[in-house]
Design an enzyme around this catalytic site. Structure first.
Site, PDB file in Angstrom:
ATOM      1  N   PRO A  11      49.752 122.445  84.798  1.00 64.73           N
ATOM      2  CA  PRO A  11      50.127 123.783  84.456  1.00 64.73           C
ATOM      3  C   PRO A  11      50.923 124.317  85.511  1.00 64.73           C
ATOM      4  CG  PRO A  11      47.703 123.630  84.848  1.00 64.73           C
ATOM      5  CD  PRO A  11      48.248 122.042  84.777  1.00 64.73           C
ATOM      6  N   ASN A  12      51.706 125.359  85.056  1.00 68.17           N
ATOM      7  CA  ASN A  12      52.789 125.843  85.798  1.00 68.17           C
ATOM      8  C   ASN A  12      53.948 125.237  86.392  1.00 68.17           C
ATOM      9  OD1 ASN A  12      51.159 128.600  85.968  1.00 68.17           O
ATOM     10  ND2 ASN A  12      49.865 127.489  87.082  1.00 68.17           N
ATOM     11  N   ARG A  19      59.238 129.130  90.910  1.00 66.60           N
ATOM     12  CA  ARG A  19      57.807 129.473  91.364  1.00 66.60           C
ATOM     13  C   ARG A  19      57.615 128.971  92.769  1.00 66.60           C
ATOM     14  NH1 ARG A  19      53.091 125.032  90.313  1.00 66.60           N
ATOM     15  NH2 ARG A  19      51.103 126.250  90.897  1.00 66.60           N
ATOM     16  N   TYR A  24      57.006 125.095  96.678  1.00 70.10           N
ATOM     17  CA  TYR A  24      57.407 123.866  95.605  1.00 70.10           C
ATOM     18  C   TYR A  24      58.781 123.449  95.760  1.00 70.10           C
ATOM     19  CZ  TYR A  24      52.590 124.767  94.316  1.00 70.10           C
ATOM     20  OH  TYR A  24      51.057 124.976  94.266  1.00 70.10           O
ATOM     21  N   ASN A  75      50.902 114.462  88.192  1.00 70.84           N
ATOM     22  CA  ASN A  75      50.944 115.595  89.085  1.00 70.84           C
ATOM     23  C   ASN A  75      49.991 116.681  88.169  1.00 70.84           C
ATOM     24  OD1 ASN A  75      50.564 117.896  90.311  1.00 70.84           O
ATOM     25  ND2 ASN A  75      52.668 118.143  90.894  1.00 70.84           N
ATOM     26  N   ALA A  78      46.962 122.448  88.860  1.00 65.70           N
ATOM     27  CA  ALA A  78      45.486 123.167  89.269  1.00 65.70           C
ATOM     28  C   ALA A  78      44.580 122.184  88.714  1.00 65.70           C
ATOM     29  CB  ALA A  78      45.425 124.479  89.091  1.00 65.70           C
ATOM     30  N   HIS A  81      41.926 119.900  90.677  1.00 64.37           N
ATOM     31  CA  HIS A  81      41.044 120.487  91.472  1.00 64.37           C
ATOM     32  C   HIS A  81      39.606 120.956  90.649  1.00 64.37           C
ATOM     33  CE1 HIS A  81      43.964 120.714  94.418  1.00 64.37           C
ATOM     34  NE2 HIS A  81      44.784 121.687  93.560  1.00 64.37           N
ATOM     35  N   GLU A  99      48.594 109.655  91.859  1.00 68.67           N
ATOM     36  CA  GLU A  99      48.566 111.089  91.920  1.00 68.67           C
ATOM     37  C   GLU A  99      49.432 111.844  92.783  1.00 68.67           C
ATOM     38  OE1 GLU A  99      44.517 112.172  93.160  1.00 68.67           O
ATOM     39  OE2 GLU A  99      44.896 114.187  93.379  1.00 68.67           O
ATOM     40  N   HIS A 101      51.251 115.376  94.527  1.00 67.57           N
ATOM     41  CA  HIS A 101      51.255 116.785  94.665  1.00 67.57           C
ATOM     42  C   HIS A 101      52.590 117.103  95.385  1.00 67.57           C
ATOM     43  CE1 HIS A 101      47.232 116.819  93.315  1.00 67.57           C
ATOM     44  NE2 HIS A 101      46.981 115.796  94.076  1.00 67.57           N
ATOM     45  N   ARG A 108      46.510 123.504 102.778  1.00 65.80           N
ATOM     46  CA  ARG A 108      46.478 124.625 102.083  1.00 65.80           C
ATOM     47  C   ARG A 108      45.121 125.114 101.918  1.00 65.80           C
ATOM     48  NH1 ARG A 108      50.045 124.221  96.923  1.00 65.80           N
ATOM     49  NH2 ARG A 108      49.761 126.586  96.944  1.00 65.80           N
ATOM     50  N   ARG A 112      42.063 123.345  97.492  1.00 61.85           N
ATOM     51  CA  ARG A 112      42.928 122.428  96.901  1.00 61.85           C
ATOM     52  C   ARG A 112      42.519 120.929  97.573  1.00 61.85           C
ATOM     53  NH1 ARG A 112      46.769 125.575  94.450  1.00 61.85           N
ATOM     54  NH2 ARG A 112      46.853 127.606  95.288  1.00 61.85           N
TER      55      ARG A 112
HETATM   56  C1  DHK Z   1      50.727 121.988  92.283  1.00 63.48           C
HETATM   57  C2  DHK Z   1      49.871 122.982  91.838  1.00 63.48           C
HETATM   58  O1  DHK Z   1      50.195 124.040  90.804  1.00 63.48           O
HETATM   59  C3  DHK Z   1      48.692 123.400  92.587  1.00 63.48           C
HETATM   60  O2  DHK Z   1      47.744 123.980  91.601  1.00 63.48           O
HETATM   61  C4  DHK Z   1      48.028 122.361  93.366  1.00 63.48           C
HETATM   62  C5  DHK Z   1      50.061 121.191  93.283  1.00 63.48           C
HETATM   63  C6  DHK Z   1      49.077 121.595  94.150  1.00 63.48           C
HETATM   64  C7  DHK Z   1      51.359 120.518  93.831  1.00 63.48           C
HETATM   65  O3  DHK Z   1      51.403 120.434  95.167  1.00 63.48           O
HETATM   66  O4  DHK Z   1      52.379 120.023  93.336  1.00 63.48           O
HETATM   67  O5  DHK Z   1      47.037 122.781  94.140  1.00 63.48           O
END
Ligand code: DHK
Length: 152
Positions: A11-12, A19, A24, A75, A78, A81, A99, A101, A108, A112
């Site tokens: 997500p996101n 974002r 990121y 990846n 969220a 977690h 995996e 991130h 952080r 997380r």
């Molecule tokens: C991306 C997210 O959206 C967070 O919820 C994770 C992860 C970290 C990243 O670092 O790619 O906590």
């Protein structure tokens, strides 16, 4: 054996580049996909690249990967977690799981620091920015090659 790797995004991550770029980065997910395609090709891998904001869709892609893929780079964002369901799905997959991130989750918030997915992952890459996906693909290629070279 296939040389197909699923690259899955939670997500996101569709908002990557827009974002919280201080966390990121400025690259979009389309940029990441293009880089992944180049690196995959250089290792003789095919990739399927997906993103979803819905947990069930990620689970369905993991199930699809069971039948046709040699590895997964994920990846879970969220869901890392929170999702026992994604962990359970990954536990049904036999190939290497990497995996990724983008951020260093350990630097952080405390929530997380725990990852359900790490209970299955063969390797974890965090804090390397979007380059983490490329590192994940390189490692997936090495593990797939080692499996192909191993005596039956
Ligand atoms: C991306 C997210 O959206 C967070 O919820 C994770 C992860 C970290 C990243 O670092 O790619 O906590």
């Amino acid at each position: 054996m296939s040389r197909l790797v699923f690259v899955l995004n939670g997500p996101n991550l569709n908002l990557l580049g827009k974002r919280q770029p201080h966390i990121y980065g400025h690259e979009t997910l389309a940029d990441v996909e293009a880089e992944c395609r180049k690196v995959a090709a250089s290792h003789g891998l095919d990739i399927r690249f997906h993103q979803s904001n819905r947990e069930y869709e990620i689970i369905d892609w993991i199930h699809e990967a069971r039948d046709i893929a040699a590895g997964i780079v994920i990846n879970p964002a969220a869901f890392t977690h929170t999702s026992v369901a994604i962990l359970d799905a990954l536990n049904t997959f036999e190939g290497p799981v990497l995996e990724v991130h983008i951020s260093n989750v350990h630097k952080r918030e405390a929530f997380r620091h725990h990852s359900y997915v790490s209970l299955r992952a063969d390797g974890v890459i965090a804090g390397c920015g979007t380059q983490g996906y490329l590192l994940g693909l390189c490692r997936a290629a090495a593990l797939i090659d080692a499996k192909l070279a191993a005596p039956a």
